[in-house]
Design a protein around this motif. Structure first.
Motif, PDB file in Angstrom:
ATOM      1  N   GLY A   1       0.796  -1.215   0.000  1.00 17.06           N
ATOM      2  CA  GLY A   1       0.000   0.000   0.000  1.00 17.06           C
ATOM      3  C   GLY A   1       0.828   1.264   0.000  1.00 17.06           C
ATOM      4  O   GLY A   1       0.347   2.316   0.425  1.00 17.06           O
TER       5      GLY A   1
ATOM      6  N   PHE B   1      -7.247   5.037  -1.118  1.00 18.06           N
ATOM      7  CA  PHE B   1      -7.744   4.252   0.007  1.00 18.06           C
ATOM      8  C   PHE B   1      -8.107   5.143   1.190  1.00 18.06           C
ATOM      9  O   PHE B   1      -9.071   4.867   1.912  1.00 18.06           O
ATOM     10  N   GLU B   2      -7.365   6.222   1.385  1.00 15.93           N
ATOM     11  CA  GLU B   2      -7.704   7.162   2.462  1.00 15.93           C
ATOM     12  C   GLU B   2      -9.016   7.879   2.158  1.00 15.93           C
ATOM     13  O   GLU B   2      -9.832   8.113   3.056  1.00 15.93           O
TER      14      GLU B   2
ATOM     15  N   GLU C   1      -7.711  -0.085   6.208  1.00 12.63           N
ATOM     16  CA  GLU C   1      -6.487   0.120   6.998  1.00 12.63           C
ATOM     17  C   GLU C   1      -5.437  -0.915   6.617  1.00 12.63           C
ATOM     18  O   GLU C   1      -4.239  -0.608   6.547  1.00 12.63           O
TER      19      GLU C   1
ATOM     20  N   ARG D   1      -2.516   5.226  -2.000  1.00  3.66           N
ATOM     21  CA  ARG D   1      -2.773   5.623  -0.612  1.00  3.66           C
ATOM     22  C   ARG D   1      -3.824   6.726  -0.551  1.00  3.66           C
ATOM     23  O   ARG D   1      -4.728   6.691   0.294  1.00  3.66           O
TER      24      ARG D   1
ATOM     25  N   LEU E   1      -3.779  -0.111   3.300  1.00 15.91           N
ATOM     26  CA  LEU E   1      -2.778   0.955   3.426  1.00 15.91           C
ATOM     27  C   LEU E   1      -1.454   0.457   3.978  1.00 15.91           C
ATOM     28  O   LEU E   1      -0.417   1.109   3.775  1.00 15.91           O
ATOM     29  N   THR E   2      -1.449  -0.660   4.673  1.00 14.75           N
ATOM     30  CA  THR E   2      -0.233  -1.110   5.361  1.00 14.75           C
ATOM     31  C   THR E   2       0.316  -2.432   4.847  1.00 14.75           C
ATOM     32  O   THR E   2       1.449  -2.785   5.177  1.00 14.75           O
TER      33      THR E   2
END
Length: 265
Positions: free
Chosen positions: A123, A132-133, A189, A129, A192-193
């Motif tokens: 991500g 997705f945010e 979440e 990013r 993203l990670t």
């Protein structure tokens, strides 16, 4: 609907058909029925099709903790084992492609071959990013706008333009009404990670990576990067948006079926 208890989570899953095991892993914000339900009739005559709901989706119930790739992979494997469909072929879509790649690397004794649709390695891409945010924020504050964004970026421009006003409204309302919004936020979440680059390099199975030419959610560049990390992976591209199984279901079924049969020969 079936379920299995795994590490404190009640993992829900569906099983259809007969034959060799085929496990389908859904994407962010979806579940095993919304992503795959319309395709089961084409797959179940040839495979035992197992469709797990991982945490944040469908009938699966957990404690609400942060998600990891290892956690979701364990849930998918638990459902496959409970169904008796091992070893299995594996198809993953979007976040489900990352989970499927993780499974192929970490549970190689269970996996025959793998198809990864519209997947990504991590991500860490700036544009991804931002997206997705934005999804995360809209899922909390303006779900109708989030539904519009899904339609606009999930399909190719030509496909969206082919829908009339009634079809657009029906699709928007279905997204708003059926999404598990809290579960989707948890999955975002993880989007993203997540980083499965190490696992991708260790996959030693036949793999087909499918990118989508008009994908504005997960650029086909991400799919090509994923393919480049997996030793010997094949790459194909569909002229669709991210939601390829809905935009061109027949083509998707043909790609998957041909690859799995060739790999098994």
């Amino acid at each position: 609907m079936n379920s299995i208890d795994f590490e404190g989570t009640k993992v829900a899953y569906r099983v259809d058909g007969s034959g060799p095991g085929l496990v389908l892993v859904h994407g962010t914000g979806a579940d095993s029925e919304s992503n795959w339900g319309h395709l089961v009739e084409y797959l179940s005559p040839h495979w035992t099709v197992v469709r797990p709901d991982y945490s944040g989706s469908g009938g699966t119930v957990d404690k609400g903790e942060p998600l990891t790739a290892a956690m979701l992979a364990g849930q998918v494997v638990a459902a496959a084992r409970a169904s008796g469909a091992v070893p299995f072929d594996l198809v993953g879509f979007s976040l489900g492609a990352a989970v499927a790649a993780f499974i192929a690397a970490e549970y190689p004794e269970l996996v025959r071959s793998v198809v990864l649709l519209a997947g990504f390695v991590s991500g860490d891409d700036t544009r991804q990013r931002m997206q997705f945010e934005l999804w995360r924020d809209l899922s909390r504050s303006d779900r109708k706008s989030m539904a519009r964004l899904v339609l606009l970026t999930g399909y190719s421009p030509g496909f969206v333009s082919s829908l009339d006003d009634k079809a657009i409204e029906q699709n928007l309302q279905a997204i708003v009404d059926t999404n598990d919004w809290d579960g989707m936020a948890r999955q975002l979440e993880l989007d993203l990670t997540i980083d499965i680059s190490d696992q991708a390099r260790r996959i030693a199975k036949p793999v087909l990576v499918i990118g989508c030419t008009h994908d504005h959610m997960v650029s086909s560049a991400h799919a090509r990067r994923l393919a480049s990390l997996i030793p010997g992976a094949q790459y194909a591209e569909m002229a669709t948006g991210h939601l390829a199984p809905f935009e061109q279901p027949a083509q998707f079924i043909a790609l998957v079926s041909d690859f799995l049969r060739t790999s098994a020969a």
